[in-house]
Design a protein around this motif. Sequence first.
Motif, short mmCIF file in Angstrom:
data_model
loop_
_atom_site.label_atom_id
_atom_site.label_comp_id
_atom_site.label_asym_id
_atom_site.label_seq_id
_atom_site.Cartn_x
_atom_site.Cartn_y
_atom_site.Cartn_z
N PRO A 211 -78.31 -32.42 23.08
CA PRO A 211 -78.56 -31.28 23.66
C PRO A 211 -79.63 -31.16 24.70
O PRO A 211 -79.58 -30.57 25.64
N GLN A 212 -80.78 -32.28 24.58
CA GLN A 212 -81.66 -32.29 25.69
C GLN A 212 -81.02 -32.43 27.12
O GLN A 212 -81.78 -32.03 28.08
N PHE A 213 -79.84 -33.19 27.21
CA PHE A 213 -79.35 -33.34 28.43
C PHE A 213 -78.20 -32.51 28.83
O PHE A 213 -78.11 -32.18 30.03
N VAL A 214 -77.55 -31.80 27.74
CA VAL A 214 -76.60 -30.72 28.05
C VAL A 214 -77.35 -29.67 28.63
O VAL A 214 -76.66 -28.90 29.53
N GLY A 215 -78.39 -29.47 28.14
CA GLY A 215 -79.24 -28.17 28.52
C GLY A 215 -78.24 -26.87 29.13
O GLY A 215 -77.58 -26.66 27.85
N LYS A 216 -78.50 -26.43 30.16
CA LYS A 216 -77.44 -24.78 30.27
C LYS A 216 -76.22 -25.35 30.83
O LYS A 216 -75.47 -24.37 31.06
N ALA A 217 -75.66 -26.36 30.86
CA ALA A 217 -74.16 -26.74 31.15
C ALA A 217 -73.31 -25.99 30.24
O ALA A 217 -73.54 -26.07 29.00
N ARG A 218 -72.06 -25.85 30.67
CA ARG A 218 -70.92 -25.17 29.71
C ARG A 218 -70.34 -26.32 29.20
O ARG A 218 -69.82 -27.19 29.79
N VAL A 219 -69.84 -26.41 27.72
CA VAL A 219 -68.96 -27.49 27.31
C VAL A 219 -67.76 -26.84 27.12
O VAL A 219 -67.74 -25.82 26.31
N GLU A 220 -66.85 -27.48 27.45
CA GLU A 220 -65.48 -27.04 27.53
C GLU A 220 -64.49 -28.16 27.01
O GLU A 220 -64.52 -29.22 27.40
N TYR A 221 -63.93 -27.78 25.56
CA TYR A 221 -63.27 -28.89 24.91
C TYR A 221 -61.56 -29.06 25.67
O TYR A 221 -61.04 -30.13 25.21
N ASP A 222 -61.29 -28.02 26.56
CA ASP A 222 -59.83 -28.23 27.02
C ASP A 222 -60.14 -28.79 28.47
O ASP A 222 -60.65 -28.15 29.17
N GLN A 223 -59.71 -30.08 28.47
CA GLN A 223 -59.97 -30.62 29.82
C GLN A 223 -59.27 -29.88 30.92
O GLN A 223 -59.86 -29.77 32.02
N ARG A 224 -58.19 -29.52 30.71
CA ARG A 224 -57.31 -28.80 31.92
C ARG A 224 -58.10 -27.59 32.36
O ARG A 224 -58.16 -27.38 33.50
N LYS A 225 -58.71 -26.86 31.12
CA LYS A 225 -59.20 -25.68 31.58
C LYS A 225 -60.44 -25.93 32.29
O LYS A 225 -60.89 -25.13 33.47
N ALA A 226 -61.23 -26.85 32.06
CA ALA A 226 -62.53 -27.31 32.70
C ALA A 226 -62.10 -27.58 34.04
O ALA A 226 -62.95 -27.46 34.90
N PHE A 227 -60.81 -28.39 34.41
CA PHE A 227 -60.67 -28.75 35.78
C PHE A 227 -60.39 -27.50 36.87
O PHE A 227 -60.39 -27.85 38.03
#
Length: 317
Positions: A211-227
């Motif tokens: 989590p210290q690296f993820v920080g404020k990034a959005r995490v999305e488990y659906d790769q296609r949606k993320a793209f």
Amino acid sequence: MRYFTNVNDIGDLNVALQEAFEIKRDRYRFDTLGKNKTLMMVFFNSSLRTRLSTQKAAMNLGMNVIVLDVNQGAWKLETERGVIMDGEKPEHLLEAIPVMGVYCDIIGVRSFAGLEDREYDYNETVINQFIKYSGRPVFSMEAATRHPLQSYADLITIEEYKTTERPKVVLTWAPHPKALPQAVPNSFAEWMNAADYDFVITHPEGYELDPQFVGKARVEYDQRKAFEGADFIYAKNWSAYSGDNYGKVLSKDMDWTVDSEKMALTNQAYFMHCLPVRRNMIVSDDVIESDRSIVIPEAANREISAQAVIKKMLLSL
Ligand code: AN0
Ligand code: CP
């Protein structure tokens, strides 16, 4: 600059970018700054880009360069204190490091995560020993948890290619046959968050980063949606970070390979990867060969990021 192991060591990112672009305009302007100064590059792991780009950067500044491949020709080094040295390793890092320090002015170190003991890796035990015992400025050429010269080059590359002020940048996990460290994705995330881009990380469940690296990034488990709508796709494999799975390969799901069908979901995104890359595991041939692939200019910027860091260290000697 005395140490360069993470994004904080570089200071203001806008200034760091201006310095990089200045070097890019004339990389030989300070070609006597490093006269009679020696860079020592110490490799505990293999490298193509880091060794070539960093040596070139030091030569642009007029330095001498010594390269030590610890696993080829040097004594095998014990790294842990307190070990009874009756095994395969005839020398201890605690003598080797100060000895290296007496033959040079600046030290670069590559020492990957062992992926066996998370605490040992995440404490950055090896590079911190160089910082403590070498008596020299030390920079990371990929240590256990970060690869800052790569991330700095990635930032330069994104700034060169972006067409909007705050591009959408997507870090995507992709399959790989062997366990790889989290250093590249950790470090990329750290720099992207510092740059304040619209930053998304996508990976299968179980591949959550620290989590210290993820920080404020959005995490999305659906790769296609993320793209969707992405301006940059940054592919990388990493092994699991979480708990008992630390360092393990949990998935080789080829549905995560970056291919042209997925790239078509993006905003004509540029494709990035730090290299070396396994084709048709991480990325399809046609994507890496397409005119949106910027992996070679990205690698070229490794010379620039290394030169910016070494120059700062020379100026503070
Ligand atoms: C290394 C890693 O994933 O950390 C180095 C990348 C720059 N990659 C491999 O070992 C293939
Ligand atoms: N990207 C990178 O650091 O490549 P090498 O492992 O070849 O140095």
